[in-house]
Structures are given as C-alpha cells and as structure tokens.
Design an enzyme around this catalytic site. Structure first.
Site, PDB file in Angstrom:
ATOM      1  N   GLY A 275       0.816  -1.221   0.000  1.00 35.92           N
ATOM      2  CA  GLY A 275       0.000   0.000   0.000  1.00 35.92           C
ATOM      3  C   GLY A 275       0.839   1.255   0.000  1.00 35.92           C
ATOM      4  O   GLY A 275       1.673   1.463   0.867  1.00 35.92           O
ATOM      5  N   SER A 276       0.643   2.112  -0.975  1.00 33.92           N
ATOM      6  CA  SER A 276       1.492   3.299  -1.102  1.00 33.92           C
ATOM      7  C   SER A 276       0.879   4.262  -2.112  1.00 33.92           C
ATOM      8  O   SER A 276      -0.290   4.154  -2.458  1.00 33.92           O
ATOM      9  CB  SER A 276       2.908   2.886  -1.516  1.00 33.92           C
ATOM     10  OG  SER A 276       2.866   1.952  -2.571  1.00 33.92           O
ATOM     11  N   ARG A 277       1.708   5.177  -2.614  1.00 37.07           N
ATOM     12  CA  ARG A 277       1.209   6.244  -3.480  1.00 37.07           C
ATOM     13  C   ARG A 277       2.317   6.680  -4.430  1.00 37.07           C
ATOM     14  O   ARG A 277       3.498   6.625  -4.108  1.00 37.07           O
ATOM     15  CB  ARG A 277       0.766   7.404  -2.591  1.00 37.07           C
ATOM     16  CG  ARG A 277       0.377   8.694  -3.279  1.00 37.07           C
ATOM     17  CD  ARG A 277       0.046   9.726  -2.221  1.00 37.07           C
ATOM     18  NE  ARG A 277      -0.326  11.026  -2.759  1.00 37.07           N
ATOM     19  CZ  ARG A 277      -1.391  11.713  -2.364  1.00 37.07           C
ATOM     20  NH1 ARG A 277      -2.193  11.219  -1.434  1.00 37.07           N
ATOM     21  NH2 ARG A 277      -1.657  12.892  -2.881  1.00 37.07           N
TER      22      ARG A 277
END
Length: 259
Positions: A182-184
C-alpha cells in the site's frame, strides 16, 4: 518489454517471502494437517501481491503512462516541490491488492534522484505527499520535457525500493522500483499537459494514459490550463448541468399535463 527485468510474472522482491511461505505451509501440512490453512492463505496472498505481469505498452510519444495500478486521488494544478515550478499534479493511491511494481511513465533520462525521510501516515491523504518518506525521480523526456515522479511510502508500506540513478535512461514501461503493502505515486507534469483521467478513476500500470504531453513547450494560456485541470478534478460538473436541465424539462412537462 523491460530490457533489464523480463517480467518473471512474480516480482523478485517477493521471491524470498513466497518461498518461505510455501516451505512453511508444506511443513505444517505434513505435521498438522488443517492447521496449515493460515499459512496457505498467507502464501496465496503473497503470490497475488507480488504479481508483476507483462503488459502491452502504448507507444504514442505524447502519452504519459500510469507508472502503477491504483486509483486517482488528485488531479490539480500544484507546485512541483522538486523543481519549484507550477505543474499538473496527478496522484495514484495503491491498496494492498494492486500491482506494486513501478514503471517509467515515458521514455526519459533520469537527471536526479531525491530521497526524503518522513512519516508513514495513510498514503490516501494529501499530507502524505509532503510528510511521508518518499523518493523522487526527476527526468527529462526524449523530447526535452521535464517530469517528476515520486514514490511515497504509506501506513503499512515501510520500504521504498528504487533501482535507477542520475544519468540512467528509462524506456516507457521499464521497471524502476517497488513499494510494499500500500502506497502512493505523485506525478508532476508541465502545466500544458492535458489530463486524461479524473479523481476516482481506476488505472492500470503502463496501460492507462494519465496525460498527453506536447512534445514541445506549447506555452499554453494559464487560464485555459487551469480550466482544463479543474474540469478533470471535478468530473461531475457537466453531469450536474445536464441533470439540472433534465429536471427543468420534466417539471415543465408535468405542468402541461396538469393543465
């Protein structure tokens, strides 16, 4: 196809984890039977998380591709903090079920890589762009346009992996990094870039075109640029106008029927 990493279906970052999970699952299965079920569930989850499928890459030279799978959370005119210039900012949030391998959005040459230590707040929040641990790649496209793409760590993702460096040449779709769990990714493009996505859109890495970037600086009018970004950021405005007009027509028809 990535000349340095030929897409083995499962990302190399996951090989030790998947191998360990598989070995442990088999061992517990032989010893404890159904008690091995949680270990098999973990192994299957690891397989889906670390998948890294090869994909067809659009070759339009003006197309800026999505570097990752995910959901668009930002489309706006903003300041590129790494170049200190106005830019079109497009941010993509990745959850644990997305492919987390990062690919180059265009044919480009890396001019600088900037790493910043930081926090690990939810990557879905706007403040993640400035407060979280992040790694920015500044690059110049084959046509001379300057772009910036930033890996941002998240609440669970605590390790950013970047395999490129200043002077490296990246082909569109070429693998350059990975973030776990999970990240951006934040993209900063020249202000004359035309967004092809809107907030809430789901995108697929290297298949979805995020924006069209003219091969030369068009020096577009700032007002029209801002309007273009605003339209992308608020996709429901036109729909609302249509619905309002339809409501007026419906009301008029009802009045006629009453008479």
């Amino acid at each position: 196809m990535n000349r340095l990493y030929p897409h083995p279906i499962i990302a190399r970052e996951g090989w030790p984890i998947i191998g360990g999970g598989l070995a442990l699952s088999l061992l517990v299965s032989m010893c404890c039977g159904w008690w091995s079920l949680p270990f098999w569930v973990f192994t299957v989850f690891a397989l889906q998380f670390f998948r890294d499928p090869a994909r067809e890459i659009p070759q339009n030279p003006e197309a800026v591709l999505s570097p990752v799978d995910g959901r668009i959370v930002v489309v706006e005119r903003a300041r590129d903090p790494y170049r200190d210039v106005d830019a079109l900012k497009i941010s993509i949030f990745m959850n644990v079920f997305n492919v987390h391998s990062q690919k180059s959005p265009a044919d480009c040459t890396v001019t600088k890589v900037v790493y910043n230590k930081g926090k690990f707040v939810n990557a879905d929040l706007d403040k993640a762009s400035t407060e979280n641990e992040r790694n920015a790649v500044l690059a110049t496209t084959a046509s001379g346009r300057e772009i910036t793409f930033v890996q941002v760590a998240g609440l669970v993702a605590r390790r950013i992996l970047c395999y490129t460096q200043a002077g490296a040449k990246l082909s569109r779709g070429e693998r350059y990094g990975f973030i776990r769990f999970g990240s951006r990714v934040d993209m900063y493009l020249p202000v004359d870039a035309q967004a092809q996505v809107a907030i809430g859109d789901k995108v697929t890495g290297v298949k979805t075109v995020l924006a069209r970037l003219p091969l030369t600086d068009s020096q577009a009018d700032p007002v029209s640029q801002a309007a273009s970004v605003e339209t992308a950021a608020n996709p429901s405005a036109e729909q609302q106008q249509i619905e309002a007009a339809a409501a007026k027509i419906q009301a008029a028809v009802q009045d006629v029927l009453k008479d």
